[in-house]
Design an enzyme around this catalytic site. Structure first.
Site, PDB file in Angstrom:
ATOM      1  N   PHE A  88       0.908  -1.147  -0.017  1.00 19.53           N
ATOM      2  CA  PHE A  88      -0.249   0.115  -0.228  1.00 19.53           C
ATOM      3  C   PHE A  88       0.751   0.915  -0.183  1.00 19.53           C
ATOM      4  CE2 PHE A  88      -2.309   3.746   1.616  1.00 19.53           C
ATOM      5  CZ  PHE A  88      -3.561   3.671   1.158  1.00 19.53           C
ATOM      6  N   ASP A 118       9.591   3.077   2.206  1.00 14.11           N
ATOM      7  CA  ASP A 118       8.523   4.135   2.567  1.00 14.11           C
ATOM      8  C   ASP A 118       8.337   3.196   3.732  1.00 14.11           C
ATOM      9  OD1 ASP A 118       5.493   4.711   2.722  1.00 14.11           O
ATOM     10  OD2 ASP A 118       4.823   3.515   1.131  1.00 14.11           O
ATOM     11  N   LYS A 155       2.774  10.957   7.262  1.00 11.03           N
ATOM     12  CA  LYS A 155       1.887  10.229   8.125  1.00 11.03           C
ATOM     13  C   LYS A 155       1.765  11.347   9.364  1.00 11.03           C
ATOM     14  CE  LYS A 155      -1.405   6.948   6.836  1.00 11.03           C
ATOM     15  NZ  LYS A 155      -1.188   5.913   5.472  1.00 11.03           N
TER      16      LYS A 155
HETATM   17  C1  LIG Z   1      -0.969   5.741   4.224  1.00 12.27           C
HETATM   18  C2  LIG Z   1      -0.078   5.509   3.427  1.00 12.27           C
HETATM   19  C3  LIG Z   1       0.620   5.963   2.021  1.00 12.27           C
HETATM   20  C4  LIG Z   1      -0.121   7.504   1.431  1.00 12.27           C
HETATM   21  O1  LIG Z   1      -0.555   8.177   2.434  1.00 12.27           O
HETATM   22  P1  LIG Z   1      -1.852   9.099   1.761  1.00 12.27           P
HETATM   23  O2  LIG Z   1      -1.074  10.960   3.241  1.00 12.27           O
HETATM   24  O3  LIG Z   1      -2.863   8.781   2.960  1.00 12.27           O
HETATM   25  O4  LIG Z   1      -1.692   9.832   0.835  1.00 12.27           O
HETATM   26  C5  LIG Z   1       1.371   5.682   1.615  1.00 12.27           C
HETATM   27  N1  LIG Z   1       3.185   4.452   2.039  1.00 12.27           N
HETATM   28  C6  LIG Z   1       2.004   3.957   3.389  1.00 12.27           C
HETATM   29  C7  LIG Z   1       2.959   2.577   3.505  1.00 12.27           C
HETATM   30  C8  LIG Z   1       0.920   4.713   3.733  1.00 12.27           C
HETATM   31  O5  LIG Z   1       0.389   4.164   4.754  1.00 12.27           O
END
Ligand SMILES: *Cc1c(COP(=O)(O)O)cnc(C)c1O
Length: 411
Positions: A153, A238, A267
């Site tokens: 994700f 990520d 986040k």
């Molecule tokens: C939430 C998330 C994203 C995307 O972040 P948004 O601020 O919702 O665009 C990307 N990578 C990971 C691992 C995430 O948990």
């Protein structure tokens, strides 16, 4: 005549059910929220419009690592609101340099590319990796590939869903961006086979959050580091959900002696106040960007930089990483005690757990609704897996209460 004093929020006297019904015709149906309407929050607790209180065991998918309205973060935001909020990058602002310096120092990197949302950080990481492949590695034009993991994700843009393996996230949104190769997660041999001379980067989550808090085997991250170094491509981690204290370290990659080339942060970097994300990396990589080649109107704005700096200051103390590690033991022990009592298995690291509930007891959604009635807010990922990710400010007593509520909800 004086204006009437409102003791409720700006929604006045509309109750939960009425507000939920009011959303239906005017709000796009891209979410299916739990039937709770939050009106205020403080620390680990949220309160709905009827004044019912809930322990927040989701923490905005880790955007609220420091809890709701952490005093230091709220103060930083207030101070900045009273001075300067937005300049665009057409001009310098007096907060951005300090934020970039502190964030680079915290993560042991050289350079910072400030963005806003997580998806933008991922998109920016993809662009930087491709540019690095052409400018530094010498990949022929438009031939760069990026290797990603199945069940990833990374966000919701068209390019990002192009390399998702979740059909719900993809169906109906093509045509997709080419240039991505998907290999199974936690499989170094498959990654080795997929990386070739066109590969700009390997992009993975050190722990797959949305997939159900999937933790790779010990040695996987070190293996990805060794493989990418040997093959001459970048390692992009990520850490948007796994980073900034959640797992008991500043970064989830730190559980192995691993330093990626590029980190994607988001986040919690916004302190639960404003969206703040960043690509953080080595000078050799982020140095490929020149004026005009990439940008964002809001990226690096002074309000975001002030809040982001205050977040980095909290993390510099080490207190939150320590709390996550120590309280993570209580979480793990508590969940171990529930195995066989409605829990069929779980994975946890720090204050982060994916709990597989016996499907006979209900879907993840049904368990989440039962938890809600017990005063706990949590969310299923998919199937019968519940994700637990409380604010790192949670107390041992609150955490034990949440575990007791889980036991009750499964009973
Ligand atoms: C939430 C998330 C994203 C995307 O972040 P948004 O601020 O919702 O665009 C990307 N990578 C990971 C691992 C995430 O948990």
């Amino acid at each position: 005549m004086t204006a009437p004093v409102r003791t409720q929020g700006s929604q006045g006297t509309r109750g939960s059910e009425e507000l939920i019904r009011a959303e239906e015709p005017v709000l796009a149906h891209n979410y299916h929220p739990l039937p709770v309407v939050v009106a205020r929050a403080e620390g680990t607790w949220v309160e709905d419009v009827e004044g019912r209180r809930y322990l927040d065991m989701l923490a905005g998918y880790s955007a609220l690592n420091f809890g709701h309205r952490h005093p230091a973060l709220i103060e930083a935001a207030h101070r900045q609101l009273d001075r300067l909020t937005l300049t665009s990058r057409a001009f310098h602002n007096d907060r951005l340099a300090g934020f970039a310096e502190r964030l680079a120092a915290l993560t042991g990197m050289d350079m910072v590319l400030p963005m806003n949302t997580g998806a933008e950080a991922v998109e920016s990481g993809v662009k930087v990796a491709r540019k690095w492949a052409y400018d530094v590695k010498g990949v022929p034009a438009d031939r760069a590939t990026i290797v990603v993991a199945a069940d990833n994700f990374h966000g919701r843009t068209t390019t990002i869903v192009s390399f998702s393996t979740d059909e719900t996230a993809r169906a109906g949104f093509g045509p997709f961006t080419p240039g991505f190769r998907v290999v199974p997660y936690n499989d170094l041999a498959a990654m080795e086979a997929a990386v070739d001379e066109t590969t700009a980067a390997v992009l993975i989550e050190p722990i797959q959050g949305e997939a159900g808090v999937i933790i790779p085997e010990d040695g996987y991250l070190a293996g990805v580091r060794e493989l990418t170094r040997r093959k001459g491509c970048l390692f992009i981690a990520d850490e948007i959900q796994s980073g900034l204290g959640r797992t008991g370290r500043t970064l989830a990659v730190e559980h192995e002696p691993v330093v990626p080339d590029v980190l994607l942060l988001g986040k919690a970097l916004g302190g639960g106040i404003v969206p703040v994300s960043a690509v953080v990396g080595r000078r050799e990589v982020l140095g490929v960007l020149h004026p005009g080649e990439h940008g964002s109107t809001f990226g690096g704005n002074p309000l975001a930089a002030a809040v982001g700096t205050a977040v980095v200051e909290l993390l510099e103390t080490g207190e939150f990483q320590r709390r996550a590690a120590e309280l993570g033991v209580i979480l793990r022990d508590g969940l171990t005690g529930l195995v066989g009592k409605g829990v069929v298995g779980f994975r946890s690291r720090g204050l982060w757990a994916g709990v597989d509930v016996d499907p006979a007891l209900g879907t993840g959604r049904e368990i989440s609704e039962r938890l809600m009635r017990e005063g706990i807010l949590a969310k299923d990922t998919h199937g019968s897996t519940i994700r637990l990710a409380p604010p790192l400010t949670i107390t041992a007593e609150e955490l034990r209460g949440a575990l007791a509520a889980l036991e009750k909800a499964l009973g």
